[in-house]
Write a protein that holds these residues in place. Structure first.
Motif, mmCIF file in Angstrom:
data_model
loop_
_atom_site.group_PDB
_atom_site.id
_atom_site.type_symbol
_atom_site.label_atom_id
_atom_site.label_comp_id
_atom_site.label_asym_id
_atom_site.label_seq_id
_atom_site.Cartn_x
_atom_site.Cartn_y
_atom_site.Cartn_z
ATOM 1 N N TYR A 258 0.836 -1.209 0.000
ATOM 2 C CA TYR A 258 0.000 0.000 0.000
ATOM 3 C C TYR A 258 0.869 1.256 0.000
ATOM 4 C CZ TYR A 258 -4.425 -2.399 0.904
ATOM 5 O OH TYR A 258 -5.546 -3.174 0.802
ATOM 6 N N GLU A 259 0.356 2.286 -0.645
ATOM 7 C CA GLU A 259 1.075 3.568 -0.637
ATOM 8 C C GLU A 259 0.735 4.336 0.647
ATOM 9 O OE1 GLU A 259 1.988 6.931 -3.939
ATOM 10 O OE2 GLU A 259 -0.108 6.762 -3.358
ATOM 11 N N GLN A 260 1.778 4.815 1.283
ATOM 12 C CA GLN A 260 1.577 5.561 2.526
ATOM 13 C C GLN A 260 2.467 6.803 2.543
ATOM 14 O OE1 GLN A 260 2.768 2.526 5.447
ATOM 15 N NE2 GLN A 260 0.613 2.257 5.979
ATOM 16 N N ILE A 261 2.126 7.724 3.433
ATOM 17 C CA ILE A 261 3.097 8.765 3.788
ATOM 18 C C ILE A 261 3.691 8.349 5.124
ATOM 19 C CG2 ILE A 261 3.372 11.155 4.534
ATOM 20 C CD1 ILE A 261 1.313 11.888 2.406
ATOM 21 N N PHE A 262 5.015 8.303 5.166
ATOM 22 C CA PHE A 262 5.723 7.880 6.376
ATOM 23 C C PHE A 262 6.244 9.109 7.114
ATOM 24 C CE2 PHE A 262 5.765 4.335 3.542
ATOM 25 C CZ PHE A 262 5.744 3.200 4.332
ATOM 26 N N VAL A 263 5.975 9.153 8.403
ATOM 27 C CA VAL A 263 6.542 10.205 9.256
ATOM 28 C C VAL A 263 7.443 9.487 10.251
ATOM 29 C CG1 VAL A 263 6.021 12.087 10.852
ATOM 30 C CG2 VAL A 263 4.383 11.527 9.010
ATOM 31 N N LYS B 136 -5.190 13.636 -1.605
ATOM 32 C CA LYS B 136 -5.694 12.887 -0.447
ATOM 33 C C LYS B 136 -6.066 11.443 -0.812
ATOM 34 C CE LYS B 136 -7.986 16.917 1.815
ATOM 35 N NZ LYS B 136 -6.929 17.791 1.998
ATOM 36 N N ASN B 137 -5.179 10.785 -1.516
ATOM 37 C CA ASN B 137 -5.541 9.414 -1.907
ATOM 38 C C ASN B 137 -4.514 8.344 -1.524
ATOM 39 O OD1 ASN B 137 -3.604 9.814 -3.801
ATOM 40 N ND2 ASN B 137 -4.959 9.836 -5.574
ATOM 41 N N VAL B 138 -3.561 8.662 -0.636
ATOM 42 C CA VAL B 138 -2.715 7.566 -0.135
ATOM 43 C C VAL B 138 -3.558 6.686 0.785
ATOM 44 C CG1 VAL B 138 -0.494 8.782 -0.264
ATOM 45 C CG2 VAL B 138 -1.853 8.918 1.835
ATOM 46 N N HIS B 139 -3.097 5.458 0.989
ATOM 47 C CA HIS B 139 -3.867 4.541 1.839
ATOM 48 C C HIS B 139 -3.927 5.031 3.285
ATOM 49 C CE1 HIS B 139 -4.114 1.074 4.652
ATOM 50 N NE2 HIS B 139 -5.066 0.690 3.828
ATOM 51 N N SER B 140 -2.764 5.504 3.795
ATOM 52 C CA SER B 140 -2.715 5.884 5.210
ATOM 53 C C SER B 140 -1.442 6.672 5.505
ATOM 54 C CB SER B 140 -2.778 4.631 6.103
ATOM 55 O OG SER B 140 -1.902 3.634 5.616
ATOM 56 N N ILE B 141 -1.443 7.257 6.705
ATOM 57 C CA ILE B 141 -0.254 7.977 7.180
ATOM 58 C C ILE B 141 0.405 7.077 8.216
ATOM 59 C CG2 ILE B 141 0.608 10.085 8.282
ATOM 60 C CD1 ILE B 141 -1.025 10.615 5.691
ATOM 61 N N SER B 142 1.630 6.662 7.935
ATOM 62 C CA SER B 142 2.338 5.793 8.862
ATOM 63 C C SER B 142 3.159 6.623 9.838
ATOM 64 C CB SER B 142 3.261 4.850 8.084
ATOM 65 O OG SER B 142 4.108 4.184 8.989
#
Ligand code: SF4
Length: 250
Positions: A23-28, A84-90
């Motif tokens: 899944y595509e995510q934004i990682f912090v 606003k279409n990534v799966h989630s924010i990690s």
């Protein structure tokens, strides 16, 4: 006064581990941790600058200043994912929950403007902190940390148990991940599986081979032993190596 946190990097990429692999995510990636695993490969030193990578297929980045305030983090996420279409924010690290004051401020603000899922990657030891933000967390990826992989050899079974209970009481979609190499003790592994046993129909177990670069540090025989041990306890195990390493991603 606004809360802030030290963050190493923010980037968009593909989740490379366990249940949400691909899944595509934004990682912090937060800096710092409350425990010390002897295989840890994450930088725990605080640094003044953090890198915001613009695309997961490029090394181009923009530099932001640490410590980061919650509105700055929201802006960074908006910049990486305006559609606003990534799966989630990690929220990953390090251990994100050591920044609980920051998260208590960031998460409600974030949820006001986006309904993107919040995915918490955690060592599963800070239950009180999770309790403070549980209503905003959609998915928990919880590690079980065997004492023999910790520098101080602390037995974390009790902490893991109350953490997982907190996840279940808040109906958070949760899975458990255990990193193993050839040196693991089957007896110790078996003891840690007791943490998951009460929730065996809801919580999957992911066995993740420890890696050195692209080399697996556990034999297929040892993996099979761990896998069978999970099945003997009625758990639902899967073996998945770190896929992002094969794809040469962050
Ligand atoms: S919990 Fe994660 S970040 Fe903390 S020491 Fe272990 S591997 Fe490193």
């Amino acid at each position: 006064m606004p809360q802030s946190a030290y963050v190493k990097e923010i980037f968009k990429s593909i989740q490379g581990e366990a249940e949400y692999v691909g899944y595509e995510q934004i990682f912090v990636r937060f800096i710092g941790c409350n425990i010390k695993c002897n295989y840890c490969d994450t930088d725990i030193e605080k640094c003044e600058e953090l890198k915001l990578y613009k695309n997961w297929d490029s090394k181009e980045y923009k530099v932001l200043k640490n410590p980061l305030e919650s509105l700055e983090l929201i802006e960074a996420i908006e910049e990486l994912d305006p559609e606003k279409n990534v799966h989630s924010i990690s929220l990953t690290g390090g251990e994100p929950l050591i920044n609980i004051k920051f998260l208590e401020e960031f998460l409600p603000e974030f949820k006001k403007i986006r309904n993107t899922k919040i995915f918490l990657e955690t060592n599963g030891t800070l239950q009180k902190e999770l309790h403070c933000i549980a209503e905003y967390v959609d998915i928990v990826s919880m590690d079980l940390k065997l004492a023999s992989y910790l520098e101080n050899r602390e037995n974390l079974i009790q902490k893991h148990s109350i953490f997982l209970k907190e996840c279940m009481e808040n109906n958070i979609a949760t899975y458990v991940k255990i990193v193993l190499d050839n040196n693991f003790s089957l007896e110790e592994f078996n003891n840690y599986l007791k943490v998951v046993e009460p929730y065996k129909h809801k919580v999957n177990v992911y066995i993740q081979p420890m890696m050195d670069g692209d080399k697996m540090l556990i034999s297929s025989e040892k993996l099979k032993l761990a896998f069978d041990q999970c099945k003997n306890r009625g758990l639902n195990p899967r073996i998945i190596p770190q896929v992002h390493r094969m794809l040469c991603l962050n």
